[in-house]
Scaffold this motif. Structure first.
Motif, short mmCIF file in Angstrom:
data_model
loop_
_atom_site.label_atom_id
_atom_site.label_comp_id
_atom_site.label_asym_id
_atom_site.label_seq_id
_atom_site.Cartn_x
_atom_site.Cartn_y
_atom_site.Cartn_z
N PRO A 9 0.82 -1.21 0.00
CA PRO A 9 0.00 0.00 0.00
C PRO A 9 0.86 1.26 0.00
O PRO A 9 2.00 1.26 0.46
N GLU A 10 0.27 2.36 -0.51
CA GLU A 10 0.99 3.63 -0.50
C GLU A 10 1.43 3.97 0.92
O GLU A 10 0.71 3.78 1.88
N PRO A 80 -2.30 5.24 15.79
CA PRO A 80 -1.70 6.36 15.06
C PRO A 80 -0.68 7.14 15.88
O PRO A 80 -0.07 8.08 15.38
N ASP A 81 -0.53 6.79 17.14
CA ASP A 81 0.30 7.55 18.07
C ASP A 81 0.61 6.64 19.24
O ASP A 81 -0.20 5.78 19.60
N SER A 108 5.41 0.46 16.10
CA SER A 108 4.99 1.14 14.88
C SER A 108 3.74 1.97 15.12
O SER A 108 2.89 1.63 15.94
N ILE A 109 3.64 3.08 14.39
CA ILE A 109 2.41 3.85 14.34
C ILE A 109 1.97 3.93 12.88
O ILE A 109 2.78 3.75 11.96
N TYR A 110 0.69 4.20 12.68
CA TYR A 110 0.11 4.20 11.33
C TYR A 110 -0.73 5.46 11.17
O TYR A 110 -1.71 5.67 11.89
N ASP A 121 3.19 6.02 5.78
CA ASP A 121 2.02 5.79 6.62
C ASP A 121 2.37 4.86 7.78
O ASP A 121 1.68 4.87 8.81
N GLU A 122 3.39 4.05 7.62
CA GLU A 122 3.86 3.17 8.70
C GLU A 122 5.23 3.65 9.14
O GLU A 122 6.14 3.80 8.33
N GLU A 123 5.37 3.89 10.44
CA GLU A 123 6.62 4.43 10.96
C GLU A 123 6.94 3.78 12.30
O GLU A 123 6.09 3.71 13.18
N VAL A 124 8.16 3.29 12.43
CA VAL A 124 8.60 2.75 13.71
C VAL A 124 9.12 3.90 14.56
O VAL A 124 9.96 4.69 14.11
N GLN A 125 8.60 4.01 15.78
CA GLN A 125 9.02 5.05 16.70
C GLN A 125 9.56 4.43 17.98
O GLN A 125 9.05 3.43 18.47
N ALA A 126 10.60 5.03 18.51
CA ALA A 126 11.10 4.69 19.85
C ALA A 126 11.12 5.98 20.65
O ALA A 126 11.48 7.04 20.12
N GLY A 127 10.73 5.90 21.91
CA GLY A 127 10.69 7.12 22.68
C GLY A 127 10.52 6.87 24.16
O GLY A 127 10.45 5.73 24.62
#
Length: 405
Positions: A9-10, A80-81, A108-110, A121-127
């Motif tokens: 997907p896009e 998403p967050d 991951s967030i979407y 649209d898909e992003e791996v975040q660490a925090g």
């Protein structure tokens, strides 16, 4: 006919070999930094009830959230967050724990991004999230960790920009406009669209507030920003916001980050649960912020537990791409040895392969039928050594000779 069975997907992509390795290196590095400062890992579900993100303050625009329904036809959101679900977790599962809570995550967030925006649209975040303290010490701790994280990838060329969302909210609250117009102003300041911002503010009126808001995207730089901001608009609340932010800026400069810290009063994040200090982090080689965070003292209270908090998230994929671009992460390591078992010695060959692996070698078990096929494959893949297992064990160096064990 399946039209979409061969593509993703896009806004998404497959990761191969070295890309996976670079991501794991970034994740492991951040994990070590966070654990070293007393933070404990938490994970939230990939799906949540939509109500989690549909609070009265409208933190997440509906159009940006991937939605589906469960077996009971209840509306579900794909995460998403990360901060909002952690706020829910703190208010329920962790409510009886001693404060402050130090939490970190890697997940991951979407988010649905506009077409052709270039954003995933898909992003791996660490925090991290520091829950239960509104002190300046907490602000400094979180910001110093953000700096430590960025400098661990590029100690010379990282940059942190700090601001305070309170400066914007105090100004815009004095305008006689509804929330949708306030959001339009925020968005135009965020993208620094000066002509559209000026036109919108001109339609509202010509006064000290609109003049200050027009200048907000330009309030960027060093310590001189505070004086410029004071001349645009000043009252007791504004002066307190600027004074606290100046103290934070001076403290960060004092501990050795001179020239890498900037003030930006135009930071007005789309994720509008922030209530005070906000900041962004940049690394050379990536056009957008790779780190963002701030103080959100009211978010957790919307889940029934009134405690302050501050945190940040890092775009792991962005940092991974920078590392690969700068060749600071190796490609997928080549196999050191391929082990081939003659007929009847297959299990002995696997035992040898496991032993070599335990000795620190990267090993492949040959699934070919003949040694000629193994040699051909080894040369194709750049494998320099073959281990042939039968009654004895023979090592063949393709760049040299044979060696019997």
């Amino acid at each position: 006919m399946n039209r979409f069975d061969l593509i993703t997907p896009e806004g998404t992509k497959d990761l191969l070999f070295g890309e996976c390795q670079a991501r794991r290196e970034v994740e492991n590095n951040l994990r070590n930094i966070f654990i070293g400062m007393g933070y404990s890992e938490v994970m939230t579900p990939g799906i949540e009830f939509f109500d989690v993100f549909n609070k009265k303050s409208s933190y997440m625009p509906q159009e940006s959230i991937y939605k589906l329904t469960d077996a009971k036809s209840r509306l579900i959101a794909i995460r998403p967050d990360s901060t909002i679900p952690i706020a829910r977790m703190v208010a329920t599962r962790l409510k009886d724990y001693a404060l402050p809570l130090r939490l970190f995550y890697n997940q991951s967030i979407y988010l649905i991004n506009p077409a052709l925006s270039g954003r995933s649209d898909e992003e791996v975040q660490a925090g991290i999230e520091l829950i239960g303290s509104s002190s300046k010490k907490a602000d400094l701790e979180v910001l110093s960790l953000a700096i430590q994280a960025l400098s661990s990838y590029d100690c010379e060329n990282f940059r942190i920009e700090i601001g305070d969302i309170g400066f914007f909210t105090e100004l815009v609250s004095r305008l006689d406009v509804d929330s949708s117009v306030q959001e339009d102003i925020r968005r135009l300041i965020e993208v620094k669209n000066y002509p559209a911002l000026n036109d919108l503010l001109d339609s509202i009126g010509d006064n000290q507030i609109t003049k200050a808001l027009k200048q907000l995207p330009r309030l960027f730089g060093g310590v001189e920003v505070f004086e410029k901001a004071s001349t645009l608009f000043s009252d007791e609340k504004i002066e307190l916001i600027l004074s606290d932010l100046k103290d934070l800026y001076n403290n960060l400069e004092m501990i050795g980050f001179n020239g890498r810290i900037a003030v930006d009063l135009g930071i007005v994040n789309r994720t509008n649960y922030y209530t005070g200090i906000v900041f962004r982090g940049y690394l050379q080689g990536y056009g957008e912020a790779v780190l963002s965070g701030g103080r959100y003292d009211k978010l957790i209270s919307e889940f029934g537990y009134d405690v302050p908090a501050i945190g940040f998230g890092i775009n792991v994929d962005a940092v991974s791409s920078i590392i690969r671009k700068n060749s600071k992460s190796s490609n997928n390591p080549k196999t050191d040895i391929i082990v081939f078992g003659n007929n009847g010695y297959e299990m002995k060959a696997l035992t040898v392969a496991h032993k070599l692996c335990n000795d620190g070698k990267k090993v492949e078990n040959a699934v070919f039928e003949t040694i000629e096929e193994v040699k051909k494959y080894a040369k194709l893949c750049g494998i320099n050594e073959i281990c042939i297992v039968s009654e004895s064990i023979e090592f063949i160096n393709l760049q040299g000779g044979a060696n019997n064990d």
